[in-house]
Design a protein around this motif. Structure first.
Motif, PDB file in Angstrom:
ATOM      1  N   MET A  55       0.822  -1.212   0.000  1.00 49.39           N
ATOM      2  CA  MET A  55       0.000   0.000   0.000  1.00 49.39           C
ATOM      3  C   MET A  55       0.857   1.263   0.000  1.00 49.39           C
ATOM      4  O   MET A  55       2.066   1.222   0.228  1.00 49.39           O
ATOM      5  CB  MET A  55      -0.900   0.009   1.233  1.00 49.39           C
ATOM      6  N   LEU A  56       0.199   2.387  -0.267  1.00 54.48           N
ATOM      7  CA  LEU A  56       0.747   3.704   0.013  1.00 54.48           C
ATOM      8  C   LEU A  56       0.145   4.181   1.324  1.00 54.48           C
ATOM      9  O   LEU A  56      -1.060   4.021   1.550  1.00 54.48           O
ATOM     10  CB  LEU A  56       0.397   4.696  -1.099  1.00 54.48           C
ATOM     11  N   THR A  57       0.968   4.748   2.184  1.00 53.65           N
ATOM     12  CA  THR A  57       0.473   5.284   3.450  1.00 53.65           C
ATOM     13  C   THR A  57       0.766   6.780   3.501  1.00 53.65           C
ATOM     14  O   THR A  57       1.903   7.204   3.288  1.00 53.65           O
ATOM     15  CB  THR A  57       1.140   4.592   4.655  1.00 53.65           C
ATOM     16  N   ARG A  58      -0.269   7.550   3.757  1.00 52.91           N
ATOM     17  CA  ARG A  58      -0.150   9.004   3.848  1.00 52.91           C
ATOM     18  C   ARG A  58      -0.245   9.434   5.310  1.00 52.91           C
ATOM     19  O   ARG A  58      -1.229   9.147   5.982  1.00 52.91           O
ATOM     20  CB  ARG A  58      -1.256   9.678   3.042  1.00 52.91           C
ATOM     21  N   PHE A  59       0.822  10.073   5.802  1.00 53.98           N
ATOM     22  CA  PHE A  59       0.807  10.708   7.116  1.00 53.98           C
ATOM     23  C   PHE A  59       0.511  12.191   6.903  1.00 53.98           C
ATOM     24  O   PHE A  59       1.297  12.889   6.250  1.00 53.98           O
ATOM     25  CB  PHE A  59       2.163  10.595   7.806  1.00 53.98           C
ATOM     26  N   TYR A  60      -0.586  12.678   7.425  1.00 54.00           N
ATOM     27  CA  TYR A  60      -0.799  14.115   7.420  1.00 54.00           C
ATOM     28  C   TYR A  60       0.029  14.727   8.550  1.00 54.00           C
ATOM     29  O   TYR A  60       0.476  14.010   9.458  1.00 54.00           O
ATOM     30  CB  TYR A  60      -2.289  14.430   7.556  1.00 54.00           C
ATOM     31  N   PRO A  61       0.310  16.036   8.521  1.00 54.95           N
ATOM     32  CA  PRO A  61       1.156  16.629   9.559  1.00 54.95           C
ATOM     33  C   PRO A  61       0.687  16.249  10.963  1.00 54.95           C
ATOM     34  O   PRO A  61      -0.491  16.392  11.291  1.00 54.95           O
ATOM     35  CB  PRO A  61       1.011  18.131   9.304  1.00 54.95           C
ATOM     36  N   GLY A  62       1.621  15.728  11.750  1.00 51.55           N
ATOM     37  CA  GLY A  62       1.301  15.282  13.097  1.00 51.55           C
ATOM     38  C   GLY A  62       0.747  13.876  13.168  1.00 51.55           C
ATOM     39  O   GLY A  62       0.452  13.373  14.259  1.00 51.55           O
ATOM     40  N   MET A  96      13.776   1.099   3.912  1.00 51.36           N
ATOM     41  CA  MET A  96      13.922   0.407   5.189  1.00 51.36           C
ATOM     42  C   MET A  96      13.333  -0.986   5.100  1.00 51.36           C
ATOM     43  O   MET A  96      12.260  -1.175   4.521  1.00 51.36           O
ATOM     44  CB  MET A  96      13.198   1.175   6.304  1.00 51.36           C
ATOM     45  N   LEU A  97      14.027  -1.950   5.662  1.00 50.70           N
ATOM     46  CA  LEU A  97      13.467  -3.277   5.871  1.00 50.70           C
ATOM     47  C   LEU A  97      13.573  -3.582   7.357  1.00 50.70           C
ATOM     48  O   LEU A  97      14.669  -3.623   7.911  1.00 50.70           O
ATOM     49  CB  LEU A  97      14.186  -4.345   5.051  1.00 50.70           C
ATOM     50  N   PHE A 115       5.678   4.132   0.558  1.00 47.98           N
ATOM     51  CA  PHE A 115       5.289   2.863  -0.054  1.00 47.98           C
ATOM     52  C   PHE A 115       5.618   1.786   0.963  1.00 47.98           C
ATOM     53  O   PHE A 115       6.748   1.720   1.462  1.00 47.98           O
ATOM     54  CB  PHE A 115       6.066   2.645  -1.352  1.00 47.98           C
ATOM     55  N   VAL A 116       4.636   0.929   1.292  1.00 51.85           N
ATOM     56  CA  VAL A 116       4.791  -0.005   2.409  1.00 51.85           C
ATOM     57  C   VAL A 116       4.361  -1.410   2.005  1.00 51.85           C
ATOM     58  O   VAL A 116       3.334  -1.592   1.343  1.00 51.85           O
ATOM     59  CB  VAL A 116       3.948   0.450   3.627  1.00 51.85           C
ATOM     60  N   LYS A 117       5.144  -2.403   2.438  1.00 47.83           N
ATOM     61  CA  LYS A 117       4.777  -3.809   2.306  1.00 47.83           C
ATOM     62  C   LYS A 117       4.808  -4.424   3.703  1.00 47.83           C
ATOM     63  O   LYS A 117       5.843  -4.375   4.376  1.00 47.83           O
ATOM     64  CB  LYS A 117       5.733  -4.548   1.372  1.00 47.83           C
ATOM     65  N   LEU A 118       3.685  -4.985   4.125  1.00 51.82           N
ATOM     66  CA  LEU A 118       3.565  -5.573   5.456  1.00 51.82           C
ATOM     67  C   LEU A 118       3.423  -7.091   5.377  1.00 51.82           C
ATOM     68  O   LEU A 118       2.806  -7.617   4.447  1.00 51.82           O
ATOM     69  CB  LEU A 118       2.340  -5.014   6.183  1.00 51.82           C
ATOM     70  N   ARG A 119       4.004  -7.778   6.373  1.00 49.47           N
ATOM     71  CA  ARG A 119       3.838  -9.220   6.556  1.00 49.47           C
ATOM     72  C   ARG A 119       4.304 -10.028   5.347  1.00 49.47           C
ATOM     73  O   ARG A 119       3.729 -11.041   5.005  1.00 49.47           O
ATOM     74  CB  ARG A 119       2.379  -9.548   6.887  1.00 49.47           C
ATOM     75  N   GLN A 120       5.360  -9.566   4.708  1.00 51.25           N
ATOM     76  CA  GLN A 120       5.911 -10.272   3.553  1.00 51.25           C
ATOM     77  C   GLN A 120       7.399 -10.553   3.715  1.00 51.25           C
ATOM     78  O   GLN A 120       8.071 -10.938   2.760  1.00 51.25           O
ATOM     79  CB  GLN A 120       5.655  -9.445   2.281  1.00 51.25           C
TER      80      GLN A 120
END
Length: 198
Positions: A55-62, A96-97, A115-120
């Motif tokens: 997925m793509l993860t969006r962090f808004y400010p804070g 990062m891994l 860009f994030v890959k989880l549990r893989q």
């Protein structure tokens, strides 16, 4: 890009034997239960225990996540802004891994896109990786027009992660894929006889 409310478990492009091409602009963005965090999902199968997600993860400010662990590992590429956790502040281009069992509390003061890959990436003996692709060294690729920067490869694990830089008008012919390959285009346009990815 379309936006909806909270994520509801669903299957998204789970057949790894079928080619899928997804433009980030076509993603549906979902708000999470965490402060200032939204995501758009490329791949997910909620019917599998501890299912993998891309997925793509969006962090808004804070925006921030509470302290949590990663039983199946985690892979992150920072695309925009600064991503931060207990290991430091990571600018755009940081790959990062985080191995199985890694625990952190990620946040972004000014906002960021990852860009994030989880549990893989299961396996507690995996190496933890922190590399910035803008500072790495490039090596010769399979043709002179392509340069390669290797990000992750480790004995006893099948995954290989690298980034390629193609010069304009670069072409490869008669390429036969012998294993599943995932391609994420960071900038520019990449295409083959089955379509174009921007």
């Amino acid at each position: 890009m379309t936006a909806q409310s909270l994520w509801k478990p669903q299957k998204v492009h789970v057949n790894l034997l079928s080619r899928v091409s997804v433009l980030p602009t076509s993603l549906t963005w979902f708000q999470t239960n965490f402060t200032g965090i939204w995501f758009g999902c490329f791949e997910s199968d909620h019917e599998i225990q501890d299912h993998p997600v891309t997925m793509l993860t969006r962090f808004y400010p804070g925006g921030f996540f509470p302290l949590h662990g990663h039983p199946g590992g985690e892979e992150i590429l920072v695309l925009e802004g600064n991503f931060a956790d207990e290991t430091g502040v990571h600018p755009p281009g940081t790959y990062m891994l985080n191995p199985e069992g890694f625990i952190h509390r990620p946040y972004s003061e000014e906002g960021c896109l990852t860009f994030v890959k989880l549990r893989q990436h299961g396996g507690k003996t995996r190496q933890q990786v922190r590399i910035n692709i803008f500072n790495g060294s490039w090596q010769a690729g399979i043709v002179p027009e392509i340069k390669v920067q290797h990000l992750y490869e480790q004995a006893d694990f099948s995954e290989k992660v690298w980034i390629e830089r193609w010069l304009p008008n670069t072409q490869l012919v008669n390429v036969v894929e012998t294993e599943i390959k995932e391609i994420f285009v960071i900038e520019g346009t990449w295409s083959d006889e089955l379509g174009r990815v921007c």
